[in-house]
Design a protein around this motif. Structure first.
Motif, mmCIF file in Angstrom:
data_model
loop_
_atom_site.group_PDB
_atom_site.id
_atom_site.type_symbol
_atom_site.label_atom_id
_atom_site.label_comp_id
_atom_site.label_asym_id
_atom_site.label_seq_id
_atom_site.Cartn_x
_atom_site.Cartn_y
_atom_site.Cartn_z
ATOM 1 N N ASN A 83 8.372 122.418 104.372
ATOM 2 C CA ASN A 83 7.656 123.593 104.831
ATOM 3 C C ASN A 83 8.271 124.883 104.302
ATOM 4 O O ASN A 83 7.561 125.820 103.913
ATOM 5 N N LEU A 84 9.592 124.932 104.252
ATOM 6 C CA LEU A 84 10.250 126.119 103.699
ATOM 7 C C LEU A 84 9.928 126.277 102.214
ATOM 8 O O LEU A 84 9.813 127.397 101.705
ATOM 9 N N ALA A 85 9.755 125.148 101.512
ATOM 10 C CA ALA A 85 9.419 125.211 100.087
ATOM 11 C C ALA A 85 8.044 125.865 99.885
ATOM 12 O O ALA A 85 7.824 126.558 98.893
ATOM 13 N N ASP A 86 7.129 125.636 100.828
ATOM 14 C CA ASP A 86 5.814 126.295 100.745
ATOM 15 C C ASP A 86 5.953 127.815 100.829
ATOM 16 O O ASP A 86 5.230 128.555 100.166
ATOM 17 N N VAL A 87 6.852 128.260 101.690
ATOM 18 C CA VAL A 87 7.087 129.704 101.826
ATOM 19 C C VAL A 87 7.718 130.253 100.550
ATOM 20 O O VAL A 87 7.295 131.293 100.026
ATOM 21 N N ALA A 88 8.712 129.531 100.022
ATOM 22 C CA ALA A 88 9.376 129.971 98.788
ATOM 23 C C ALA A 88 8.387 130.032 97.626
ATOM 24 O O ALA A 88 8.496 130.886 96.746
ATOM 25 N N ALA A 89 7.400 129.121 97.635
ATOM 26 C CA ALA A 89 6.418 129.055 96.547
ATOM 27 C C ALA A 89 5.484 130.268 96.523
ATOM 28 O O ALA A 89 4.737 130.453 95.564
ATOM 29 N N MET A 90 5.506 131.085 97.573
ATOM 30 C CA MET A 90 4.757 132.343 97.561
ATOM 31 C C MET A 90 5.603 133.480 96.985
ATOM 32 O O MET A 90 5.135 134.611 96.884
ATOM 33 N N TYR A 205 15.399 127.235 97.464
ATOM 34 C CA TYR A 205 14.436 128.214 97.987
ATOM 35 C C TYR A 205 14.471 129.532 97.232
ATOM 36 O O TYR A 205 13.474 130.224 97.128
ATOM 37 N N ALA A 206 15.669 129.891 96.698
ATOM 38 C CA ALA A 206 15.793 131.172 95.994
ATOM 39 C C ALA A 206 15.029 131.188 94.674
ATOM 40 O O ALA A 206 14.746 132.258 94.125
ATOM 41 N N ALA A 207 14.665 129.988 94.161
ATOM 42 C CA ALA A 207 13.938 129.937 92.889
ATOM 43 C C ALA A 207 12.556 130.589 93.001
ATOM 44 O O ALA A 207 12.028 131.100 92.010
ATOM 45 N N GLY A 273 5.547 113.007 94.205
ATOM 46 C CA GLY A 273 5.639 114.227 95.016
ATOM 47 C C GLY A 273 6.939 114.257 95.783
ATOM 48 O O GLY A 273 7.855 113.468 95.512
ATOM 49 N N GLU A 274 7.030 115.144 96.712
ATOM 50 C CA GLU A 274 8.085 115.199 97.729
ATOM 51 C C GLU A 274 9.466 115.625 97.239
ATOM 52 O O GLU A 274 10.400 115.630 98.022
ATOM 53 N N ASP A 275 9.599 115.963 95.944
ATOM 54 C CA ASP A 275 10.869 116.578 95.547
ATOM 55 C C ASP A 275 10.894 118.051 95.942
ATOM 56 O O ASP A 275 11.939 118.657 96.028
ATOM 57 N N HIS A 276 9.694 118.599 96.143
ATOM 58 C CA HIS A 276 9.562 120.019 96.463
ATOM 59 C C HIS A 276 10.198 120.910 95.411
ATOM 60 O O HIS A 276 10.853 121.903 95.708
ATOM 61 N N ALA A 277 9.983 120.502 94.154
ATOM 62 C CA ALA A 277 10.221 121.403 93.029
ATOM 63 C C ALA A 277 9.148 122.496 93.092
ATOM 64 O O ALA A 277 8.162 122.387 93.824
#
Lengths: 324, 324
Positions: A83-90, A205-207, A273-277
């Motif tokens: 879920n945090l990766a979704d936020v970082a992806a914005m 997440y910083a990416a 999926g699921e690596d959250h790259a």
């Protein structure tokens, strides 16, 4: 209260909702972004530039996770990470997560304690707090997670801004979680590092904000599989992308696992999926920031599939869809 | 894809996750607070003063709702209302909701469409948008809702600020949902207004910010039952409260229903949850704002129960707790 059986594992019914909430929230240290943590009707979290980024996921035992493959702490970590990766992806910086937990009355308290510990482990890695939640009775364990984040003045990077001529880049591991899953499905528990990548991916997440600062035109979290998620990006942007397989890194560890199990390591990288790259597009090849790898180009859509590999459609399934 | 059986009701498996998401989100009009709605990794919502209020609930079919008592649209409305009321109880103005839906592959698409329509009905009543969500497979229907809100410069009103000498007040209906539930449990469908109050409570979200502006020292949403929730307020504030039964309105309609069914209308008012009334404390009796009714006083805690009615402990169960 049900009678306690000596020696029987303690269940959530033994402790009750309020006792369990107390136990799961007590002693947790909230970061500065948490202005008001659990225990009230709602939490209060900073959203410094007057906007909040929010994403929600629902995870179901037996569908998204299995306790014979991952322990509760690993499941908790992964749920928060996804879920945090979704936020970082914005292009946003995560600030908080809220958690809903529904489970049978017979669930052992150690399961919920493990889940919560794992959630806090990942939350701390992202410098966020678990700021609120809800608990309920259900015939199966269901975890719902909502992540919040703040843009700190950035424009959100959506899926729809990619333009022909952009370069396509990724940040983070690809295929490791799929390799770990293949190992677990065969009944093995090693190699440890691919199994760990499946159990508890560690997104950078910083990416996300770094890509936003570098001028990313579109970005998304790779959760369904690289090619499937690129399909979503193409649909939203009205473009096509071509992935160059010689630019897609296939780690030696994945090659080793594939040769032991008989799988195709490149297929794991392209469709797992699921690596959250994170995947993103950039207008300038020189703008691709540290930690990101160029893997292809954005082109005009033609009549064929929007996503190609070395100019050709990719054979086989490219992702996961519920109820199908 | 499963083979389609002519005349069989369409299921979520027939349409698939992405088709269903498209159908459920298409054509929905987002309010101005929604800066970026569904379709990306995360939504973006205003949080004008740099803080966001967030609350999450998990609702399970057979535990929190039953489709033989409420239709999907009523369940959807109530799920959103319950969560928005938590935001209002902080003194905040709701801005958005996010929805997680997990259900079996055999679930009829009309059920999810009804749920979503109901969610949007209540969201519109509160001038907020359904800004994001997630869908998953599960053996039972589970709805998770996260509501967001903004304080617009107000301090959040927590449960912990009540002081001896404050007056206790409530806003909104009490006991109506419990009366409606009693009717439904007996197999009846009328009187329509108490049944409607159970199926789709209509909280007055503006009452929360109004109480905050009037100087409320503590506030919470009445979801478990008035006396049970006042117990939470007392525990958080370190106070006791005494409810004066002559000040607690028992509507004639509840008296009529109780006399027909053999229940106690005052018990419904004092212990029934799910009306999503608000309870708050105010330092000055004259400060109690429009739409709020004084029902008691805040006192110093003694050795007995923190919540009393006319100076005496209230006999019988005072609320709901999961797994008990």
């Amino acid at each position: 209260m049900r009678p306690e059986i000596p020696g029987a594992p303690e269940t959530v019914a033994d402790v009750g909702e309020f006792g369990l909430i107390r136990r799961l929230t007590e002693g947790r240290v909230q970061p500065a972004a948490t202005l008001l943590g659990p225990g009230d009707d709602a939490a209060v979290v900073t959203a410094a530039d007057g906007r909040v980024v929010a994403s929600t996921d629902v995870l179901v035992e037996g569908v998204h996770f299995r306790f014979d493959w991952s322990d509760p702490a690993q499941v908790g970590r992964k749920a928060v990470a996804a879920n945090l990766a979704d936020v970082a992806a914005m292009g946003a910086v995560p600030t908080a997560v809220l958690v809903g937990l529904a489970c049978p009355a017979t669930t052992k308290t150690t399961v919920l304690e493990g889940l919560t510990d794992g959630m806090w482990t990942e939350a701390r890695r992202a410098s966020v707090g678990v700021v609120g939640g809800d608990m309920a009775t259900a015939p199966v364990l269901v975890i719902s997670i909502t992540a919040l984040g703040e843009l700190r003045g950035r424009a959100p990077v959506t899926r729809s801004g990619a333009r022909p001529g952009d370069v396509l880049a990724v940040s983070g591991k690809l295929g490791w979680s799929a390799a770990g899953l293949a190992v677990l499905k065969r009944g093995f528990r090693s190699p440890v590092n691919v199994v760990a990548a499946h159990r508890s991916p560690e997104p950078d997440y910083a990416a996300g904000p770094r890509a936003a600062d570098a001028g990313a035109t579109a970005m998304l979290d790779v959760s369904d599989g690289l090619l499937a998620d690129l399909g979503h990006l193409c649909a939203a942007s009205g473009v096509a992308v071509d992935v160059r397989s010689d630019l897609v890194e296939v780690h030696q560890r994945l090659i080793d696992v594939a040769s032991a199990l008989g799988g195709d390591p490149r297929h794991w990288v392209l469709t797992g999926g699921e690596d959250h790259a994170l995947a993103a597009t950039f207008p300038d090849p020189d703008a691709v920031p540290d930690g990101w790898r160029t893997i292809g180009t954005v082109t005009r859509p033609g009549t064929g599939p929007a996503v190609t590999v070395d100019g050709r459609p990719y054979p086989g399934a490219t992702g996961w869809q519920h109820w199908r």
